[in-house]
Design a protein around this motif. Structure first.
Motif, PDB file in Angstrom:
ATOM      1  N   CYS A 135      -0.021  -6.652   5.170  1.00 40.63           N
ATOM      2  CA  CYS A 135       0.188  -5.303   4.325  1.00 40.63           C
ATOM      3  C   CYS A 135      -0.165  -4.094   5.524  1.00 40.63           C
ATOM      4  N   PRO A 138       2.403  -0.910   4.733  1.00 41.37           N
ATOM      5  CA  PRO A 138       2.160   0.073   3.627  1.00 41.37           C
ATOM      6  C   PRO A 138       0.754   0.581   3.751  1.00 41.37           C
ATOM      7  N   VAL A 141       1.558   3.499   6.294  1.00 33.37           N
ATOM      8  CA  VAL A 141       2.018   4.725   5.281  1.00 33.37           C
ATOM      9  C   VAL A 141       0.970   5.386   4.510  1.00 33.37           C
ATOM     10  N   ALA A 142      -0.001   4.583   4.017  1.00 36.72           N
ATOM     11  CA  ALA A 142      -1.129   5.361   3.357  1.00 36.72           C
ATOM     12  C   ALA A 142      -1.749   6.106   4.100  1.00 36.72           C
ATOM     13  N   TYR A 196      -1.433  -3.173  -2.211  1.00 32.64           N
ATOM     14  CA  TYR A 196      -0.861  -2.028  -1.618  1.00 32.64           C
ATOM     15  C   TYR A 196       0.755  -2.302  -1.913  1.00 32.64           C
ATOM     16  N   TYR A 197       1.125  -3.348  -1.739  1.00 32.87           N
ATOM     17  CA  TYR A 197       2.512  -3.726  -2.164  1.00 32.87           C
ATOM     18  C   TYR A 197       3.155  -3.368  -3.429  1.00 32.87           C
ATOM     19  N   PHE A 200       3.153   0.667  -3.995  1.00 30.44           N
ATOM     20  CA  PHE A 200       4.244   1.292  -3.404  1.00 30.44           C
ATOM     21  C   PHE A 200       5.700   0.811  -4.125  1.00 30.44           C
ATOM     22  N   TYR A 201       5.522  -0.469  -4.489  1.00 32.80           N
ATOM     23  CA  TYR A 201       6.769  -0.852  -5.386  1.00 32.80           C
ATOM     24  C   TYR A 201       6.913   0.141  -6.625  1.00 32.80           C
ATOM     25  N   ILE A 216      10.880  -0.736  -1.312  1.00 29.96           N
ATOM     26  CA  ILE A 216       9.648  -1.599  -0.614  1.00 29.96           C
ATOM     27  C   ILE A 216      10.330  -2.254   0.507  1.00 29.96           C
ATOM     28  N   PHE A 219       9.470  -1.297   4.090  1.00 28.28           N
ATOM     29  CA  PHE A 219       8.261  -1.478   4.815  1.00 28.28           C
ATOM     30  C   PHE A 219       8.485  -2.845   5.555  1.00 28.28           C
TER      31      PHE A 219
END
Length: 533
Positions: A135, A138, A141-142, A196-197, A200-201, A216, A219
């Motif tokens: 992870c 993501p 990106v966060a 996290y996934y 963002f999904y 997604i 990523f």
């Protein structure tokens, strides 16, 4: 954009501090519950051996990648950066397998009744690190796009579920505490990755203007690119890895010495680590989120290796103010911990683990930790700034200095621990931190030499707060000698009054700082709006 960046960075610091406080309160309460049930051997196994394994795997596989990929995120070629961050997965697999065998075959075996639990714990910890490395994309990106609330929410969920799994399992079966620890670790890691996934999904189901990710799938690594990875960032990653490898060795040096050399038994390691967790609590609550946010902020404004006189003056004015006040606040906090920690170490140990923990040995160790806090306060900010602004050549020089320091630190740690027990680790840490601070201050002095900005003056606290803390130190020491044995509540209330007095003095002396913070966070505008309404 820079104003928005500073506001978001301050917000990130605020969220990080709140998160750390909540997490540490949860951890403090859960540890206070289980300390009376877990054997010292099991405590040393979990808090030293297994957590050292986790921190080593995660550090080697991801830490340098995290730092390098946050450099100048506005100009990222994101497909290449995503490919680069996914290199953490194969590295994590390799390191987990190698260190798993080292931990099982080369280190001193635990007591027979913990042997099978230890084997399970090592492989569960290694597998959790591998899963967590999936992870990184993501999470990058966060961090880059300042999804501050997401990070806080998922970290709280991670810690909360881990505690909810660990606590009942230990209370139901104290003899299987290491198995409970392993189960809680696995549940927490899976929650973090899926969180996290999953977020963002859901987030990417709606298009967002200016956001470079559309699904997604973005990523995940791509192999159809002309250039597979971002080469400049890859070289920066290697430079930062060398710097941070030494930092990891210095930060976790005492655990490595304890684990490899055996100068302390597992039981002694358990007691030392319990006191160490309390002693370094302020550092984890405040300094880490401040250090991470400051690194991100400075990395966006500075160009590595350039003097501040050649950079945008408005940006440098803002950055120098932040650096000045960040150092001022952390130094004052470190002095505050020293002023009150000496008189309240024994009380804290008594509340945390009862009479068995509040011994003379434990009290001396915790008081010594209060001195380390001041060094940690200065070192965190100065190193974060240095690593964000140093050129590759300066990073290489810094790496070389840190290598020499690491060797000296490990030798001094072993020698002092052999002579003084756990106190030797703390004294060695003070020497280590002092030397690292000098290296960072040398770089900062040269960087700002000849400019009109002098952020290094932030290391000198105001005379009023120093006087207030000195008076508080004398009063609370007298209170401990007078009231600790007969009336601990009175002793606590006296400390609370002295603490409020010191905070009021700091607010009075640093009015400009709090005006700046309120302005950047928009608190003053909201207050004015509510007043008009």
């Amino acid at each position: 954009m820079e104003q928005s960046l500073l506001t978001s960075s301050l917000q990130n610091i605020s969220f990080g501090i709140v998160l750390q406080i909540i997490v540490r309160v949860i951890t403090f309460l859960s540890n206070a519950c289980v300390l009376r049930y877990i054997s010292p051997d099991a405590l040393g196994l979990m808090n030293v051996r297994l957590l050292l394994l986790e921190s080593t795997i995660l550090f080697v596989s991801r830490e340098a990648f995290r730092k390098s990929t946050l450099d100048d995120v506005r100009n990222h070629n994101w497909p290449l950066v995503i490919n680069l961050i996914w290199i953490t997965l194969p590295i994590s697999v390799l390191i987990s397998v190698v260190l798993g065998h080292v931990w099982l075959d080369m280190l001193e075996a635990p007591p027979p009744h913990l042997q099978s639990q230890y084997v399970t714990g090592v492989w569960v910890m290694a597998l959790s690190c591998i899963i967590e490395s999936t992870c990184e994309a993501p999470l990058l990106v966060a961090n880059a796009f300042l999804f501050n609330k997401l990070k806080v929410a998922l970290n709280l969920l991670h810690i909360g579920l881990r505690t909810l799994v660990f606590l009942p399992l230990v209370l139901c079966s104290p003899s299987n505490s290491v198995h409970a620890f392993s189960a809680a670790q696995a549940v927490g890691t899976l929650t973090l990755v899926l969180g996290y996934y999953g977020y963002f999904y859901h987030y990417l189901r709606t298009p967002h203007k200016g956001f470079p990710f559309k699904s997604i799938r973005d990523f995940l690594p791509r192999f159809d690119l002309q250039q597979w990875i971002h080469r400049p960032l890859a070289w920066l990653t290697w430079s930062l890895f060398k710097t941070m490898a030494v930092k990891q060795l210095l930060t976790e040096g005492e655990r490595y010495v304890m684990t490899i050399s055996g100068v302390l038994s597992l039981t002694q390691q358990g007691v030392y680590e319990t006191v160490n967790n309390l002693g370094t609590l302020p550092a984890r609550l405040l300094f880490r989120p401040i250090e991470e946010s400051c690194y991100f902020y400075f990395a966006q404004l500075f160009r590595r290796g350039e003097q501040v006189s050649k950079l945008n003056k408005d940006h440098m004015e803002e950055a120098s103010k932040l650096l000045f006040y960040a150092m001022r606040c952390t130094v004052v906090f470190g002095l505050t911990v020293m002023a009150f920690g000496f008189s309240y170490s024994r009380l804290l140990l008594f509340l945390y683990g009862g009479e068995s923990l509040a011994t003379d040995t434990g009290t001396v160790l915790l008081r010594a930790h209060c001195t380390v806090i001041l060094f940690l306060a200065i070192n965190g900010i100065t190193e974060a700034f240095g690593q964000s602004a140093m050129s590759k050549e300066q990073l290489s020089w810094y790496n070389y200095s840190m290598v020499l320091l690491s060797v000296a630190f490990l030798v001094i740690s072993w020698a002092l621990t052999y002579l003084l027990g756990g106190l030797g680790f703390i004294l060695a840490n003070c020497c280590n931190m002092a030397t690292r601070i000098c290296c960072s201050l040398k770089f900062m002095y040269e960087l700002y030499d000849g400019s009109k900005w002098q952020p290094l003056k932030g290391l000198l606290p105001g005379p009023l707060i120093v006087t207030a803390l000195a008076v508080s130190f004398l009063i609370t020491n007298f209170s401990e000698s007078l009231y600790f044995d007969e009336n601990k509540l009175v002793h606590l209330m006296i400390g609370a009054c002295c603490g409020l007095f010191s905070v009021a003095v700091f607010f009075y002396e640093e009015k400009e700082l709090f005006k700046i913070i309120c302005a950047k966070l928009g608190i003053d505008k909201r207050f004015a709006h509510e007043k008009d309404d």
